[in-house]
Scaffold this motif. Structure first.
Motif, PDB file in Angstrom:
ATOM      1  N   THR A  83       0.696  -0.873   0.203  1.00  0.00           N
ATOM      2  CA  THR A  83       0.268   0.027  -0.128  1.00  0.00           C
ATOM      3  C   THR A  83       0.847   1.280  -0.088  1.00  0.00           C
ATOM      4  O   THR A  83       0.106   2.225   0.194  1.00  0.00           O
ATOM      5  CB  THR A  83      -0.770  -0.133   1.280  1.00  0.00           C
ATOM      6  OG1 THR A  83      -0.085  -0.054   2.203  1.00  0.00           O
ATOM      7  CG2 THR A  83      -1.660  -1.512   1.404  1.00  0.00           C
ATOM      8  N   ASP A  84       2.150   0.914  -0.119  1.00  0.00           N
ATOM      9  CA  ASP A  84       3.245   2.581  -0.061  1.00  0.00           C
ATOM     10  C   ASP A  84       3.074   2.663  -1.242  1.00  0.00           C
ATOM     11  O   ASP A  84       3.939   3.591  -1.449  1.00  0.00           O
ATOM     12  CB  ASP A  84       4.318   1.706   1.492  1.00  0.00           C
ATOM     13  CG  ASP A  84       5.078   1.008   0.632  1.00  0.00           C
ATOM     14  OD1 ASP A  84       4.397   0.001   0.031  1.00  0.00           O
ATOM     15  OD2 ASP A  84       6.194   0.491   1.277  1.00  0.00           O
ATOM     16  N   ALA A  85       2.994   1.977  -2.294  1.00  0.00           N
ATOM     17  CA  ALA A  85       3.385   2.049  -4.096  1.00  0.00           C
ATOM     18  C   ALA A  85       2.473   3.683  -4.167  1.00  0.00           C
ATOM     19  O   ALA A  85       1.200   3.593  -3.524  1.00  0.00           O
ATOM     20  CB  ALA A  85       3.029   0.931  -4.965  1.00  0.00           C
ATOM     21  N   PRO A  86       2.244   4.383  -5.146  1.00  0.00           N
ATOM     22  CA  PRO A  86       2.190   5.531  -5.302  1.00  0.00           C
ATOM     23  C   PRO A  86       0.224   5.220  -5.773  1.00  0.00           C
ATOM     24  O   PRO A  86       0.386   4.647  -6.559  1.00  0.00           O
ATOM     25  CB  PRO A  86       3.340   6.462  -6.398  1.00  0.00           C
ATOM     26  CG  PRO A  86       4.635   5.681  -5.787  1.00  0.00           C
ATOM     27  CD  PRO A  86       4.296   4.427  -5.461  1.00  0.00           C
ATOM     28  N   GLY A  87       0.034   5.748  -5.475  1.00  0.00           N
ATOM     29  CA  GLY A  87      -2.124   5.691  -5.257  1.00  0.00           C
ATOM     30  C   GLY A  87      -2.611   4.514  -4.946  1.00  0.00           C
ATOM     31  O   GLY A  87      -3.261   3.840  -5.280  1.00  0.00           O
ATOM     32  N   ALA A  88      -1.570   3.516  -4.139  1.00  0.00           N
ATOM     33  CA  ALA A  88      -2.319   2.766  -3.532  1.00  0.00           C
ATOM     34  C   ALA A  88      -3.433   2.740  -2.603  1.00  0.00           C
ATOM     35  O   ALA A  88      -3.350   3.775  -1.807  1.00  0.00           O
ATOM     36  CB  ALA A  88      -1.301   1.315  -3.415  1.00  0.00           C
ATOM     37  N   ASP A  89      -4.125   2.126  -3.078  1.00  0.00           N
ATOM     38  CA  ASP A  89      -5.470   1.876  -1.019  1.00  0.00           C
ATOM     39  C   ASP A  89      -5.094   1.261  -0.278  1.00  0.00           C
ATOM     40  O   ASP A  89      -4.136   0.320  -1.097  1.00  0.00           O
ATOM     41  CB  ASP A  89      -6.903   1.400  -2.435  1.00  0.00           C
ATOM     42  CG  ASP A  89      -7.011   2.072  -3.804  1.00  0.00           C
ATOM     43  OD1 ASP A  89      -7.038   3.282  -3.394  1.00  0.00           O
ATOM     44  OD2 ASP A  89      -8.068   1.487  -4.501  1.00  0.00           O
TER      45      ASP A  89
END
Length: 205
Positions: A132-138
């Motif tokens: 979830t720390d990926a850019p844009g991840a929910d």
């Protein structure tokens, strides 16, 4: 060596076997149920699903799978355990039966049924390191069903997720040590494939 489409087994003694097989297949693996010791030699990784951990330990013995699986893990077979699978992989288990066996593959202390009985099952949104720390991840919607939590980890274990709020705030519910991954919750029931994709990427590497 990188495996393009790894062969991942799902321990098929009890639990959400079909759901894990489907999630792994959708995540780029060739998934297959595992019930016999000889089948361990043909897989690149294994999922240990939820269920009842003391029953699972007995079934591993009945199917002559306990020692071969423990040896395969010791030899480096990547593994992912969800809920009871986390308990089976742990080195120390609290609130279990004295005759229960576990696989000693993950240097953590786990408390069985820590969140309460079946009626106290719940859902919450989690932040999950590496997902979830990926850019844009929910955030990740996590389903807890008679779930354990992790009470202690060794310095070699990375904490990936904790409960964000409520009475169990801060409790550890996802960990990784080398090529061993475990979660207290059941990602196979939500339709969110990101934990399975994470594990398949571990197996590929």
């Amino acid at each position: 060596m990188t495996v393009t489409r790894p062969r991942v087994g799902v321990l098929a003694l009890q639990g959400d076997v079909r759901e894990h097989v489907h999630a792994l297949t959708a995540s780029g693996a060739d998934a297959t149920p595992i019930r016999r010791p000889a089948e361990l030699a043909a897989i690149d990784g294994i999922v240990i699903p939820g269920g009842e951990s003391t029953t699972m330990s007995k079934l591993l013995g009945i199917f002559d799978l306990f020692d071969p699986l423990q040896q395969a893990l010791n030899d480096g077979l990547p593994a992912y355990g969800s809920c009871a699978g986390m308990i089976m992989l742990a080195t120390t288990i609290l609130d279990t039966r004295p005759d229960a066996r576990h696989l000693d593959a993950l240097d953590i202390t786990v408390r069985r049924n820590a969140f309460g009985r079946q009626v106290e099952s719940f859902e919450t949104d989690l932040d999950f390191i590496g997902i979830t720390d990926a850019p844009g991840a929910d955030p990740m919607r996590a389903v807890f069903i008679r779930a354990p939590w992790v009470e202690a980890v060794s310095p070699d274990v990375q904490v990936l997720a904790t409960v964000p709020a409520g009475p169990a705030q801060g409790r550890i519910v996802a960990v990784r040590q080398g090529n061993i991954l475990a979660t207290s919750f059941h990602p196979e029931v939500t339709g969110d494939r990101r934990v399975h994709e994470y594990f398949v990427s571990m197996v590929r590497r």
